[in-house]
Design an enzyme around this catalytic site. Structure first.
Site, short mmCIF file in Angstrom:
data_model
loop_
_atom_site.label_atom_id
_atom_site.label_comp_id
_atom_site.label_asym_id
_atom_site.label_seq_id
_atom_site.Cartn_x
_atom_site.Cartn_y
_atom_site.Cartn_z
N TYR A 154 0.87 -1.19 0.00
CA TYR A 154 0.00 0.00 0.00
C TYR A 154 0.89 1.23 0.00
O TYR A 154 2.01 1.21 0.56
CB TYR A 154 -0.93 -0.02 1.23
N TYR A 195 -2.55 4.57 9.28
CA TYR A 195 -1.98 3.27 8.87
C TYR A 195 -0.91 2.79 9.84
O TYR A 195 -0.42 1.68 9.75
CB TYR A 195 -1.43 3.41 7.44
P1 NAI Z 1 -7.96 -10.06 3.95
O1 NAI Z 1 -8.24 -9.72 5.37
O2 NAI Z 1 -9.02 -10.71 3.18
O3 NAI Z 1 -6.61 -10.91 3.84
C1 NAI Z 1 -5.56 -10.87 4.80
C2 NAI Z 1 -5.17 -12.32 5.05
O4 NAI Z 1 -4.01 -12.44 5.88
C3 NAI Z 1 -6.29 -13.12 5.75
O5 NAI Z 1 -6.68 -14.21 4.95
C4 NAI Z 1 -5.63 -13.59 7.02
O6 NAI Z 1 -6.14 -14.81 7.51
C5 NAI Z 1 -4.17 -13.68 6.57
N1 NAI Z 1 -3.25 -13.81 7.69
C6 NAI Z 1 -3.16 -13.03 8.81
N2 NAI Z 1 -2.21 -13.50 9.64
C7 NAI Z 1 -1.67 -14.60 9.02
C8 NAI Z 1 -0.63 -15.52 9.37
N3 NAI Z 1 0.04 -15.40 10.52
N4 NAI Z 1 -0.33 -16.52 8.50
C9 NAI Z 1 -1.00 -16.65 7.33
N5 NAI Z 1 -1.99 -15.81 6.95
C10 NAI Z 1 -2.32 -14.80 7.78
O7 NAI Z 1 -7.59 -8.65 3.28
P2 NAI Z 1 -6.91 -8.24 1.88
O8 NAI Z 1 -7.20 -6.80 1.72
O9 NAI Z 1 -7.29 -9.18 0.81
O10 NAI Z 1 -5.35 -8.36 2.21
C11 NAI Z 1 -4.42 -8.98 1.37
C12 NAI Z 1 -3.17 -8.13 1.24
O11 NAI Z 1 -3.47 -6.95 0.51
C13 NAI Z 1 -2.56 -7.69 2.57
O12 NAI Z 1 -1.14 -7.74 2.47
C14 NAI Z 1 -3.02 -6.24 2.65
O13 NAI Z 1 -2.21 -5.45 3.50
C15 NAI Z 1 -2.88 -5.85 1.19
N6 NAI Z 1 -3.54 -4.60 0.81
C16 NAI Z 1 -4.86 -4.40 1.13
C17 NAI Z 1 -5.45 -3.19 0.84
C18 NAI Z 1 -6.86 -2.93 1.26
O14 NAI Z 1 -7.27 -1.76 1.30
N7 NAI Z 1 -7.64 -3.95 1.55
C19 NAI Z 1 -4.73 -2.11 0.12
C20 NAI Z 1 -3.37 -2.45 -0.22
C21 NAI Z 1 -2.81 -3.66 0.13
#
Ligand code: NAI
Length: 271
Positions: free
Chosen positions: A150, A160
């Site tokens: 991000y 953030y």
């Molecule tokens: P999400 O909440 O659906 O996915 C995050 C995932 O990380 C979840 O499935 C969770 O179970 C997993 N996770 C957390 N701790 C963990 C661990 N110890 N081991 C394995 N998995 C673990 O949300 P999203 O948005 O799909 O996130 C995916 C990526 O995208 C993240 O890196 C997030 O920071 C990034 N991102 C998201 C944005 C947003 O606004 N949603 C913007 C820019 C980047």
């Protein structure tokens, strides 16, 4: 869309929590494009059950793994290799979590144990996944590894907090490991810097609606959706992007290079 961009390719997709997750959309598209892959998530996320439905939809299995545990990653790779019948063409790191954000701590009041957890889960796990992959020699030549970032890695977004530092570290790891893995085995490593997206991780951040709407008005193309992000990830896993490596790729509708938009000027002209 069935161009078979990933036909014959195999890999691992982390981070599909529910149907809003960027990883969830990526899994569906990778399946449509002919890839075979295993899904994985932290054991705690697995208990919510939704990922099993996704696995059924994609004709695959789920292997639980905490991305901060070297043992879990080793087991994940060994079992995935066995199931997929060989080394991997792609790995998606789609993992982020900050206890400080979850518990509403400001940047000047961080709990450092939690901050270390944020860095470990959201950034160092990316290094761990690559270090274990290199040691176990599970990546094919010209394979592709992606992480999600991000713009708070480059610019200040006060809400953030420690995730901004985690994302800066994540992007740095992509460069450092991209060099190493490129030299060692022609493996490419990149991050996509995605627009604010309505997912569990995204909406957990304080003031999400305000910065989602702001970014949408600032970007000439509007915010990029999770589905569009998945499309970009697919192209990065395909053979069409073989010489892209060590990059942080903005996927944000033009947000990162816009100073101000006409819509926003309109709101400020009479102050
Ligand atoms: P999400 O909440 O659906 O996915 C995050 C995932 O990380 C979840 O499935 C969770 O179970 C997993 N996770 C957390 N701790 C963990 C661990 N110890 N081991 C394995 N998995 C673990 O949300 P999203 O948005 O799909 O996130 C995916 C990526 O995208 C993240 O890196 C997030 O920071 C990034 N991102 C998201 C944005 C947003 O606004 N949603 C913007 C820019 C980047």
């Amino acid at each position: 869309m069935a161009e078979n961009l990933l036909k014959g390719k195999v890999g691992i997709i982390t981070g599909a929590l529910d149907e809003n997750s960027i990883a969830w959309k990526t899994a569906i598209k990778a399946h449509e494009q002919g890839a075979k892959f295993v899904l994985t998530n932290a054991p705690i996320a697995m208990r919510m059950g939704a990922i099993k439905e996704l696995a059924e939809q994609c004709g695959t299995i789920v292997i639980p793994a905490d991305a901060t545990s070297l043992e879990d990653i080793e087991k994940l790779y060994a079992e995935a290799k066995e199931y997929l019948g060989g080394n991997f063409d792609f790995l998606l790191h789609s993992i982020g979590m900050s206890p400080n954000i979850r518990k509403g701590r400001s940047y000047g009041d961080l709990n450092y144990d939690w901050a270390m957890k944020s860095y470990d889960v959201s950034a160092i796990s990316f290094h761990k996944m690559m270090q274990v992959a290199e040691k176990m020699d599970v990546m094919k030549e010209w394979s592709s590894i992606m992480g999600l970032s991000y713009i708070a890695a480059q610019r200040v977004f006060p809400f953030y907090t420690d995730m901004a530092d985690a994302k800066a570290l994540l992007e740095s790891i992509a460069r450092g490991y991209g060099y190493r893995f490129g030299k060692a085995k022609k493996v490419r490593v990149n991050t996509i810097s995605q627009s604010p997206t309505k997912t569990t991780a995204g909406t957990g951040i304080g003031g999400f609606d305000a910065f989602f709407n702001f970014a949408d008005k600032m970007s000439p193309l509007g915010n990029a959706s999770a589905e569009a992000c998945a499309d970009y990830i697919i192209t990065m896993f395909s053979d069409l992007t073989r010489y892209v490596t060590m990059q942080n790729l903005f996927h944000d509708g033009g947000y990162s290079t816009t100073g101000i938009s006409e819509e926003l000027m309109e709101q400020f002209k009479d102050l």
